[in-house]
Design an enzyme around this catalytic site. Structure first.
Site, short mmCIF file in Angstrom:
data_model
loop_
_atom_site.label_atom_id
_atom_site.label_comp_id
_atom_site.label_asym_id
_atom_site.label_seq_id
_atom_site.Cartn_x
_atom_site.Cartn_y
_atom_site.Cartn_z
N SER A 89 -27.53 26.66 16.50
CA SER A 89 -26.80 27.27 17.61
C SER A 89 -25.41 26.63 17.78
O SER A 89 -24.54 27.25 18.38
CB SER A 89 -27.60 27.07 18.90
N CYS A 144 -32.40 24.08 13.03
CA CYS A 144 -32.57 24.23 14.47
C CYS A 144 -34.07 24.29 14.75
O CYS A 144 -34.76 25.16 14.20
CB CYS A 144 -31.89 25.52 14.91
N1 DGL Z 1 -30.19 22.34 17.86
C1 DGL Z 1 -31.18 23.21 18.30
C2 DGL Z 1 -32.57 22.71 18.09
O1 DGL Z 1 -32.80 21.97 17.16
C3 DGL Z 1 -31.00 24.08 19.49
C4 DGL Z 1 -30.28 23.62 20.68
C5 DGL Z 1 -30.01 24.75 21.63
O2 DGL Z 1 -29.17 25.59 21.30
O3 DGL Z 1 -30.67 24.81 22.68
O4 DGL Z 1 -33.49 23.07 18.80
#
Ligand code: DGL
Length: 266
Positions: free
Chosen positions: A12, A74
């Protein structure tokens, strides 16, 4: 699929940069195409349906750019859209995620009381607990959603007192009392690794997720004969659905000036 194709990585926002950096360190010859969906962050607050649709659109785009592998850097997208991404990609590229390699490592490790901090959408999915306990049912997984951490990082406050206060408040919650190790279940959180280690004064093990993911990926690419030749000069291309100053700063810190940054709305 062939070795000369790039590796696609998405998240994201800046979080996936921690994974991209681990890949770059381990496999400096690999070309990387990164997609940061800054327009739609935080994913952690979105519904599973919205997250699936973001992940599918980005994966389609990375396939159009001829990626040999797509790394879902992510946890929230992995927890809510791994199957959809795998279905969409089929055998056109390899799909790597950031939860299964961690679950494997933790399930085989010494920890018996494992803490997990992650976004709401990741905690609500229950994927970490399920995946770890499917391999080792003797491990207790203590989960806590920590939704304020992503905005703190995206707004560039990682080294600010705000970060320390938010970290201290979350990590003191009863849900995380008596843990022996902690999974940073969001790829943004390694950007606060020093502050989290300082809170625990190095008394518990903080799992190094980006490195574990990069090592797993390197092993699979090697087994399949898909590693780029070692004398290749890697190129790094970053697409963002909204260009933010913080993203540029962190990307430059990790990748120097070798990178190209482009706005791309899918
Ligand atoms: N970096 C992401 C993860 O590993 C998402 C963070 C987000 O956009 O809430 O969950």
């Amino acid at each position: 699929m062939h070795a000369k194709q790039p590796i696609g990585v998405f998240d994201s926002g800046v979080g996936g940069l921690t994974v991209a950096k681990a890949i770059k360190t381990l496999l400096p010859q690999e070309d990387i195409i990164y997609f940061g969906d800054t327009k739609n962050l935080p994913y952690g607050e979105k519904s599973p349906m919205a997250i699936k649709s973001y992940a599918q659109n980005i994966s389609r785009f990375l396939l159009e750019l001829n990626c040999k592998a797509i790394v879902i850097a992510c946890n929230t997208a992995t927890a809510n859209a791994l199957q959809e991404v795998q279905d969409l990609v089929g055998n056109k590229a390899l799909v790597f995620d950031v939860i299964q390699p961690i679950a494997q490592t933790v399930a085989q490790g010494p920890g018996r009381n494992v803490g997990l901090i992650a976004t709401k959408a990741t905690v609500n999915s229950g994927v970490y607990k399920r995946s770890i306990q499917a391999i080792n049912p003797n491990i207790a997984v203590h989960e806590l959603a920590t939704p304020l951490l992503v905005p703190v990082i995206e707004e560039g406050f990682s080294k600010h007192l705000i970060a320390q206060t938010v970290i201290g408040t979350y990590l003191s919650q009863p849900a995380l009392a008596n843990i022996d190790s902690l999974i940073l279940g969001c790829t943004h959180y390694p950007l606060l690794a020093d502050e989290i280690a300082a809170f625990y004064q190095n008394k518990i093990t903080v799992i190094d997720s980006p490195n574990i993911v990069a090592q797993h990926m390197a092993k699979v690419l090697a087994e399949k004969g898909l590693l780029q030749s070692e004398n290749h000069q890697a190129v790094y291309h970053f697409y963002l659905s909204d260009i933010t100053e913080n993203f540029q700063n962190i990307a430059k810190k990790f990748f120097g000036n070798q990178l190209t940054l482009e706005l791309k709305i899918l």
